[in-house]
Write a protein that holds these residues in place. Structure first.
Motif, PDB file in Angstrom:
ATOM      1  N   THR A 120     -86.632 -61.605 -21.807  1.00 35.81           N
ATOM      2  CA  THR A 120     -86.099 -60.250 -21.924  1.00 35.81           C
ATOM      3  C   THR A 120     -86.548 -59.588 -23.233  1.00 35.81           C
ATOM      4  OG1 THR A 120     -84.037 -61.258 -22.718  1.00 35.81           O
ATOM      5  CG2 THR A 120     -84.112 -60.564 -20.416  1.00 35.81           C
ATOM      6  N   GLU A 121     -86.635 -60.379 -24.304  1.00 39.07           N
ATOM      7  CA  GLU A 121     -87.145 -59.826 -25.562  1.00 39.07           C
ATOM      8  C   GLU A 121     -88.605 -59.410 -25.395  1.00 39.07           C
ATOM      9  OE1 GLU A 121     -87.658 -60.983 -30.313  1.00 39.07           O
ATOM     10  OE2 GLU A 121     -86.745 -62.402 -28.905  1.00 39.07           O
ATOM     11  N   ASP A 122     -89.352 -60.196 -24.637  1.00 40.79           N
ATOM     12  CA  ASP A 122     -90.736 -59.858 -24.334  1.00 40.79           C
ATOM     13  C   ASP A 122     -90.820 -58.495 -23.650  1.00 40.79           C
ATOM     14  OD1 ASP A 122     -93.239 -60.832 -24.824  1.00 40.79           O
ATOM     15  OD2 ASP A 122     -93.234 -62.324 -23.239  1.00 40.79           O
ATOM     16  N   LEU A 123     -89.984 -58.302 -22.644  1.00 40.47           N
ATOM     17  CA  LEU A 123     -89.990 -57.041 -21.905  1.00 40.47           C
ATOM     18  C   LEU A 123     -89.531 -55.879 -22.792  1.00 40.47           C
ATOM     19  CD1 LEU A 123     -88.443 -58.347 -18.572  1.00 40.47           C
ATOM     20  CD2 LEU A 123     -90.819 -57.635 -18.915  1.00 40.47           C
ATOM     21  N   ASP A 132     -83.042 -51.885 -20.576  1.00 43.23           N
ATOM     22  CA  ASP A 132     -82.717 -52.613 -21.802  1.00 43.23           C
ATOM     23  C   ASP A 132     -81.223 -52.867 -21.950  1.00 43.23           C
ATOM     24  OD1 ASP A 132     -85.352 -52.742 -22.536  1.00 43.23           O
ATOM     25  OD2 ASP A 132     -85.258 -51.117 -24.002  1.00 43.23           O
ATOM     26  N   THR A 133     -80.404 -51.918 -21.500  1.00 44.34           N
ATOM     27  CA  THR A 133     -78.969 -52.022 -21.751  1.00 44.34           C
ATOM     28  C   THR A 133     -78.163 -52.550 -20.561  1.00 44.34           C
ATOM     29  OG1 THR A 133     -78.638 -49.699 -21.103  1.00 44.34           O
ATOM     30  CG2 THR A 133     -79.007 -50.156 -23.450  1.00 44.34           C
ATOM     31  N   VAL A 134     -78.741 -52.538 -19.375  1.00 47.59           N
ATOM     32  CA  VAL A 134     -78.009 -52.981 -18.188  1.00 47.59           C
ATOM     33  C   VAL A 134     -78.721 -54.128 -17.470  1.00 47.59           C
ATOM     34  CG1 VAL A 134     -77.031 -52.309 -15.956  1.00 47.59           C
ATOM     35  CG2 VAL A 134     -77.004 -50.685 -17.865  1.00 47.59           C
ATOM     36  N   LEU A 135     -79.955 -53.903 -17.041  1.00 48.82           N
ATOM     37  CA  LEU A 135     -80.639 -54.885 -16.203  1.00 48.82           C
ATOM     38  C   LEU A 135     -80.970 -56.172 -16.953  1.00 48.82           C
ATOM     39  CD1 LEU A 135     -81.820 -54.960 -13.202  1.00 48.82           C
ATOM     40  CD2 LEU A 135     -84.034 -54.793 -14.347  1.00 48.82           C
ATOM     41  N   LEU A 193     -88.140 -60.207 -11.620  1.00 46.54           N
ATOM     42  CA  LEU A 193     -86.767 -59.798 -11.905  1.00 46.54           C
ATOM     43  C   LEU A 193     -86.083 -59.148 -10.698  1.00 46.54           C
ATOM     44  CD1 LEU A 193     -87.641 -60.423 -14.814  1.00 46.54           C
ATOM     45  CD2 LEU A 193     -86.383 -58.383 -15.529  1.00 46.54           C
ATOM     46  N   PHE A 194     -86.672 -58.086 -10.167  1.00 47.61           N
ATOM     47  CA  PHE A 194     -86.017 -57.333  -9.098  1.00 47.61           C
ATOM     48  C   PHE A 194     -85.623 -58.219  -7.920  1.00 47.61           C
ATOM     49  CE2 PHE A 194     -88.275 -53.089 -10.357  1.00 47.61           C
ATOM     50  CZ  PHE A 194     -87.588 -53.097 -11.559  1.00 47.61           C
ATOM     51  N   PRO A 195     -86.524 -59.114  -7.439  1.00 48.15           N
ATOM     52  CA  PRO A 195     -86.129 -59.958  -6.303  1.00 48.15           C
ATOM     53  C   PRO A 195     -84.924 -60.846  -6.600  1.00 48.15           C
ATOM     54  CG  PRO A 195     -88.509 -59.991  -6.589  1.00 48.15           C
ATOM     55  CD  PRO A 195     -87.937 -59.334  -7.802  1.00 48.15           C
ATOM     56  N   ARG A 196     -84.793 -61.294  -7.829  1.00 46.16           N
ATOM     57  CA  ARG A 196     -83.658 -62.142  -8.182  1.00 46.16           C
ATOM     58  C   ARG A 196     -82.350 -61.359  -8.121  1.00 46.16           C
ATOM     59  NH1 ARG A 196     -87.906 -64.848 -10.713  1.00 46.16           N
ATOM     60  NH2 ARG A 196     -87.605 -67.131 -10.843  1.00 46.16           N
ATOM     61  N   PHE A 197     -82.371 -60.113  -8.580  1.00 45.17           N
ATOM     62  CA  PHE A 197     -81.168 -59.287  -8.493  1.00 45.17           C
ATOM     63  C   PHE A 197     -80.849 -58.949  -7.037  1.00 45.17           C
ATOM     64  CE2 PHE A 197     -82.105 -58.551 -12.975  1.00 45.17           C
ATOM     65  CZ  PHE A 197     -80.829 -58.585 -13.523  1.00 45.17           C
ATOM     66  N   GLU A 198     -81.879 -58.680  -6.253  1.00 48.76           N
ATOM     67  CA  GLU A 198     -81.659 -58.363  -4.841  1.00 48.76           C
ATOM     68  C   GLU A 198     -81.105 -59.572  -4.092  1.00 48.76           C
ATOM     69  OE1 GLU A 198     -85.181 -54.966  -4.539  1.00 48.76           O
ATOM     70  OE2 GLU A 198     -85.640 -57.083  -4.219  1.00 48.76           O
ATOM     71  N   LYS A 199     -81.631 -60.754  -4.389  1.00 47.79           N
ATOM     72  CA  LYS A 199     -81.143 -61.973  -3.742  1.00 47.79           C
ATOM     73  C   LYS A 199     -79.692 -62.251  -4.126  1.00 47.79           C
ATOM     74  CE  LYS A 199     -82.192 -66.894  -3.161  1.00 47.79           C
ATOM     75  NZ  LYS A 199     -83.119 -67.995  -3.541  1.00 47.79           N
ATOM     76  N   ALA A 200     -79.358 -61.986  -5.390  1.00 51.15           N
ATOM     77  CA  ALA A 200     -77.986 -62.208  -5.859  1.00 51.15           C
ATOM     78  C   ALA A 200     -77.056 -61.057  -5.492  1.00 51.15           C
ATOM     79  CB  ALA A 200     -77.989 -62.397  -7.379  1.00 51.15           C
TER      80      ALA A 200
END
Length: 231
Positions: free
Chosen positions: A47-50, A170-173, A105-112
Motif C-alpha cells: 500500500t505504501e508502494d501504491l 489512499d484513505t479508504v481502499l 486489489l479490486f478482485p480481492r475486494f469484490e470477492k470479499a
C-alpha cells in the motif's frame, strides 16, 4: 526470517543515519545505534508502494496544471513537455499502477464483498482516464484556438477526476486491504508489485520515473518547492 518493515525500524528509535534510496530498490537501509543488524533493509509495503506512486501522479498533475495555465495564454508551452507527461501517465500510471489495482486489489475486494460500490467507480474512472489521456496525447501539439481549448478542457477533466480518485484510494481502499488479506498475503503482494515494476521499467523503476517528472518540472520552472509557499 521475518521481514522487518520500515515502521518497525522507526518504532525502535535511535536512528543515527539513513542512506538515500537505492535506485531500483523498494527498500531503505537504516543505520541504528547499537543494532548489530545495522544496514538491514526495511521493506516498503504494497500500500505504501501504491501511495508513493500517487505522489508521482500528483506531481504530473502539477505539470498538467502549469501546462493548462500556459495554454490559457499565460506562457509558452513546449508540446514535448505535455507529450512526455501524458506518456508517464499512460505507461506508469495506467499500464502499471492501475493494472496492479485492477488485477491484485479490486478482485480481492469484490470477492470479499467489501467496498464494491467504490471499486466499481474506481474501475470506471480508470477507463475514463485512459480515454482522456488519449485525447491529451492526440491534442498535445494543438495549434488552433479550438484545439487548444479542447486540450485545456481535457487536462482539467483529468485533474478534477484524479485528485478525489487517488484520495479515496489512499484513505479508504488501501487501509481496508489489511482487513481482507492475511499478513502473509499482504507481504506477497509487495513482492509481486516489485517484480512487475522491474519487469516493465528495469532496475530504476519508480525512482527513474521520479527523475523524469522532476525534469519536466524544471522545464516548466515549477521544480523549486519554495515557489509554492504563499508570500
Amino acid at each position: 526470517m521475518q521481514k522487518k518493515t520500515r515502521r518497525d525500524f522507526l518504532r525502535k528509535g535511535g536512528i543515527v543515519s539513513a542512506t538515500l534510496m537505492i535506485p531500483g530498490s523498494r527498500a531503505f537501509a537504516f543505520q541504528e545505534k547499537g543494532d548489530e543488524k545495522a544496514g538491514e533493509e526495511a521493506e516498503v509495503s504494497p500500500t505504501e508502494d501504491l501511495m508513493r506512486e500517487h505522489g508521482l501522479l500528483n506531481r504530473v498533475l502539477l505539470v498538467y496544471e502549469e501546462s493548462a495555465r500556459r495554454l490559457a495564454g499565460k506562457g509558452d508551452l513546449d508540446p514535448k513537455v505535455l507529450t512526455e507527461a501524458a506518456g508517464i501517465i499512460r505507461n506508469f500510471i495506467e499500464n502499471y499502477h492501475e493494472k496492479l489495482e485492477e488485477e491484485y486489489l479490486f478482485p480481492r475486494f469484490e470477492k470479499a464483498r467489501k467496498l464494491t460500490e467504490l471499486v466499481a467507480v474506481l474501475r470506471q474512472q480508470h477507463q475514463a482516464g485512459r480515454q482522456i489521456t488519449a485525447q491529451i496525447l492526440q491534442l498535445s501539439a494543438a495549434k488552433s484556438a479550438a484545439d487548444r481549448q479542447k486540450l485545456e478542457a481535457a487536462i482539467a477533466a483529468f485533474i478534477r477526476m484524479y485528485r478525489p480518485h487517488e484520495a479515496r484510494e489512499d484513505t479508504v481502499l488501501f487501509p481496508a486491504l489489511h482487513w481482507i488479506v492475511s499478513p502473509h498475503e499482504f507481504d506477497a503482494l509487495g513482492d509481486d508489485f516489485e517484480k512487475k515494476e522491474h519487469e516493465l521499467f528495469g532496475k530504476e523503476g519508480f525512482e527513474g520515473m521520479v527523475v523524469k517528472v522532476g525534469d519536466l518540472e524544471k522545464q516548466l520552472g515549477i521544480f523549486d518547492l519554495a515557489k509554492f509557499t504563499p508570500k
